[in-house]
Scaffold this active site. Structure first.
Site, PDB file in Angstrom:
ATOM      1  N   GLU A 101      -8.723   7.349  89.833  1.00  0.00           N
ATOM      2  CA  GLU A 101      -7.424   7.125  90.469  1.00  0.00           C
ATOM      3  C   GLU A 101      -7.347   7.676  91.895  1.00  0.00           C
ATOM      4  O   GLU A 101      -6.639   7.117  92.730  1.00  0.00           O
ATOM      5  CB  GLU A 101      -6.306   7.765  89.626  1.00  0.00           C
ATOM      6  CG  GLU A 101      -6.092   7.128  88.263  1.00  0.00           C
ATOM      7  CD  GLU A 101      -5.512   5.713  88.367  1.00  0.00           C
ATOM      8  OE1 GLU A 101      -5.013   5.346  89.454  1.00  0.00           O
ATOM      9  OE2 GLU A 101      -5.581   4.984  87.366  1.00  0.00           O
ATOM     10  N   SER A 474      39.692  10.550  38.134  1.00  0.00           N
ATOM     11  CA  SER A 474      39.666  11.731  37.257  1.00  0.00           C
ATOM     12  C   SER A 474      38.860  12.892  37.817  1.00  0.00           C
ATOM     13  O   SER A 474      38.903  13.996  37.268  1.00  0.00           O
ATOM     14  CB  SER A 474      39.104  11.339  35.886  1.00  0.00           C
ATOM     15  OG  SER A 474      39.952  10.394  35.267  1.00  0.00           O
TER      16      SER A 474
END
Length: 759
Positions: A101, A474
């Site tokens: 690079e 319930s």
């Protein structure tokens, strides 16, 4: 004297004077140009990050969530990046990146004029762009701060910022930022993620050839990523190796040996964990709304929780298994789609598009022929037959028949349906239309062990464990009976089980509640009424105790929703969440106190900031210890002899209560041991009734049993705690009174000791 420009004789100037004047003019223009350029650069630099900001740069990294045992639950974030220090990155990888690079990386000042000129000449000779002039530092600038657009202004900013970075940071610091930041394809940001995603290993373990292959990817990840084109990736790798040898980082022998290396690329990358989706959302909601953490997904934090991933997996399995079974009781809701040529090929239309069903071995099939007893289908792999005897469950969902009598009632040619292989035969199946939820906690500190908010998070992200408000039914009754005990009654107190009529309004509307069985049982003890979930006794009990007192106590239990001051609240007309009810029931094994939901234990920050600990909440007093023990005793009886008998499948002492609302729109069960409380809910999201006969005992309770049956070995080894104020007395079965006399029929019942003196 006035100067007249027209009177000036230019012809009188000598050649030298003309040249001098022209030179001065050009110099002035050059100075103006330089000043303008300097001003332009100055203005551009003001738009760029400061040097201090560059030094304190923070990577965008995924946030990790872990369970109580350190197992990873989820990896969040947009980018899969795991920043590492330079000591973990092999020299070969560092050198490979520099060689390919920016070979003069250690020599230039961030912008390489020699490199720019070389690239210019190379591109002119080639007649096209074959080489770039950007340094590694400039590439890093473009990745971090700038857009990829090719404009002069961006290029100027890039060079200024590259220069500033080079002056502010060391070369190793710049290189490290690059190696941790750049994209390497396949969802990999940084070299650590690339090493894992391509080679399944830590970056420190990479070979020279592997280092070169990774270094070659950033130039064009869509071309050089090895999982896309291994041949191109190998050629690129060999070019990187050649550059390393040319620059002097490796010898010619090392180059040749590495170029012969056969790369082994992992077939699939490890998917980002997103287990326990409902729980993860629950955690994220708290951290963003309460802790105010911004960009949580990309914070890089480690979040440690109370979840037990093994228990969570078993909870999810239990919910799926239960809903798949119940789905067949609802009847068949019809084919998935109709095969139409304009919608694509058969293969395209039979491709499974719901991964959560594919994981359950569901397949799509095309119906090619239908008779009364056989449906002929074609899957992606074969032709098959569906036999009526294997699909009797698939009666039309809205029909009145109890079973399927003919395939022609539900199928026709070109229908696309779901099928599943079982026992060597295909059966018709469907994506369950009903939903369920499960929540499991530790009563001693409120820690969440498992949270399931629906059939599958990928099907629906709505979390029914804490977001869905449904009628309690319930499930509310133990709160009413707790209020009765707290007001001076005991479980042997009797209430007349007989019809009730209450006028509701001035128009004369009358409320006539009934027991679920439709029967009446005369004088009934509170114990029997709670054990068998008798509505009429509960309503009359609420009337005696006072609905205001019951609502006040319900608030202490953690019930937050609206509760009208009416007797129907005593049998659960109010809406609650499963989370509220599970934490309410934790009061009973916890000797009268509850803890608030506890689900995060600590946050570990990525930048060295001290970790944050999250302790459990302080205990919230709700009822007396004696009341808690006596209610537990009764709810254990409900499992042994009442509506919750299916829970006897668990070989532990268990207390629990079922719940069923009008028309079976909601079914519930909460069951507990001394150290584990778990609750389940089953119903339709749109409040449709469940199939006739569905109840908490046969819809929600089996879901609890499936889950608890898989996790109970770790729990329930200790008995329920005992309150110091509770004593057991011999009670005559006929009179329901404490007795010391001779009796063949008696039981031992718990009483609050001070109250027993008055019996």
């Amino acid at each position: 004297m006035k100067f007249n420009f027209k009177d000036f004789d230019f012809k009188s100037l000598t050649a030298g004077q003309v040249v001098l004047a022209a030179g001065l003019a050009m110099l002035a223009m050059a100075l103006l140009g330089m000043l303008a350029l300097a001003f332009y650069f100055f203005m551009m630099s003001r738009e760029l990050p400061s040097t201090e900001e560059l030094k304190n740069f923070k990577y965008k990294r995924p946030t990790m969530i872990y369970d109580r045992n350190g197992k990873q639950i989820a990896e969040l974030g947009e980018e899969r990046r795991y920043p590492v220090g330079m000591e973990k990155i092999p020299d070969n990888l560092q050198n490979a990146v520099v060689a390919v690079e920016d070979a003069r990386f250690y020599e230039h000042g961030g912008v390489d004029m020699m490199g720019i000129m070389r690239a210019f000449v190379t591109n002119i000779r080639a007649g096209r762009v074959v080489e770039g002039g950007s340094t590694l530092t400039q590439q890093l600038v473009k990745i971090l701060y700038l857009t990829p657009e090719k404009k002069l202004k961006r290029k100027v900013k890039e060079q200024i910022l590259a220069y500033k970075i080079d002056k502010a940071l060391s070369k190793k610091e710049i290189l490290l930022m690059y190696l941790n930041q750049v994209y390497f394809g396949r969802g990999s940001y940084g070299v650590q993620a690339a090493a894992m995603n391509y080679f399944g290993k830590d970056v420190s373990e990479l070979t020279l050839g592997e280092c070169a292959m990774i270094a070659g990817i950033p130039k064009a990840p869509g071309i050089y990523a090895p999982h896309l084109s291994l041949d191109k990736s190998i050629k690129r790798r060999n070019h990187v190796l050649y550059r390393m040898a040319e620059v002097g980082y490796i010898t010619e022998a090392q180059y040749k040996e590495a170029a012969r290396e056969v790369p082994v690329i992992v077939d699939k990358i490890q998917p980002k964990n997103l287990l326990a989706g409902y729980f993860v959302d629950y955690v994220k909601k708290y951290l963003t709304e309460v802790e105010k953490i911004e960009d949580l997904d990309n914070s890089g934090m480690a979040i440690y929780t109370t979840l037990d991933l093994d228990m969570q997996t078993k909870a999810e399995e239990a919910v799926k298994e239960n809903l798949l079974e119940l789905s067949e009781q609802t009847g068949y809701y019809g084919p998935v789609a109709k095969f139409l040529a304009e919608n694509g090929t058969m293969s395209e239309q039979l491709k499974m598009d719901k991964s959560y069903l594919a994981e359950l071995d569901f397949e799509k099939a095309l119906v090619t022929k239908v008779t009364s007893s056989v449906a002929y289908v074609t899957t992606l792999s074969e032709e098959a037959e569906l036999k009526i005897e294997d699909c009797r469950w698939a009666r039309p969902a809205e029909g009145k028949t109890g079973r399927l009598n003919s395939f022609s009632e539900i199928l026709s040619e070109n229908d696309i349906v779901y099928v599943r292989m079982k026992g060597g035969k295909y059966r018709l199946v469907q994506d369950p239309p009903i939903e369920g939820a499960l929540l499991s906690i530790a009563p001693q500190d409120g820690a969440i062990y498992a949270m399931v908010g629906g059939f599958d998070y990928r099907k629906s992200m709505f979390n029914r464990a804490y977001q869905a408000k449904r009628q309690a039914g319930s499930l509310q009754k133990p709160i009413v009976y707790s209020a009765a005990l707290e007001s001076g009654m005991n479980m042997m107190s009797q209430v007349l089980d007989a019809p009730i009529e209450k006028q509701l309004n001035e128009e004369g509307e009358v409320w006539r509640p009934k027991n679920s069985s439709g029967d009446y049982f005369g004088n009934t003890t509170l114990k029997d009424a709670l054990t068998h979930s008798r509505n009429l006794v509960t309503i009359k009990l609420a009337e005696q105790v006072g609905i205001g007192r019951i609502i006040e106590l319900a608030r202490k239990f953690g019930i937050e929703g609206e509760m009208n001051r009416e007797l129907a609240v005593s049998i659960g007309s109010n809406s609650v969440t499963l989370q509220e009810m599970v934490y309410a029931y934790s009061v009973f094994p916890n000797m009268g106190v509850r803890y608030k939901p506890y689900f995060i234990t600590k946050l570990v920050y990525p930048d060295g900031k001290p970790e944050k600990e999250f302790p459990p909440s302080e205990p919230v007093p709700v009822i007396k210890e004696s009341t808690a023990q006596i209610i537990t005793d009764t709810l254990v009886n409900a499992v042994d002899h009442g509506t919750a008998r299916r829970a006897l499948a668990i070989p532990r002492v268990v207390g629990g209560k079922t719940g069923t609302t009008n028309d079976s729109k909601d079914t519930w069960f909460v069951g507990y041991m001394s150290d584990l409380v778990s609750g389940t809910w089953v119903g339709f999201d749109d409040f449709k009734p469940l199939p006739r006969g569905a109840s908490g005992s046969n819809a929600a309770l089996p879901q609890w049993v499936r889950y608890t049956g898989k996790v109970y070995p770790k729990f329930g080894r200790k008995m329920f705690p005992v309150a110091k104020d509770v004593s057991y007395f011999r009670v005559d079965a006929e009179t329901k009174q404490i007795t010391d006399g001779y009796s063949d029929e008696f039981s031992f019942e718990p009483y609050d000791r001070p109250m027993s003196i008055t019996e």
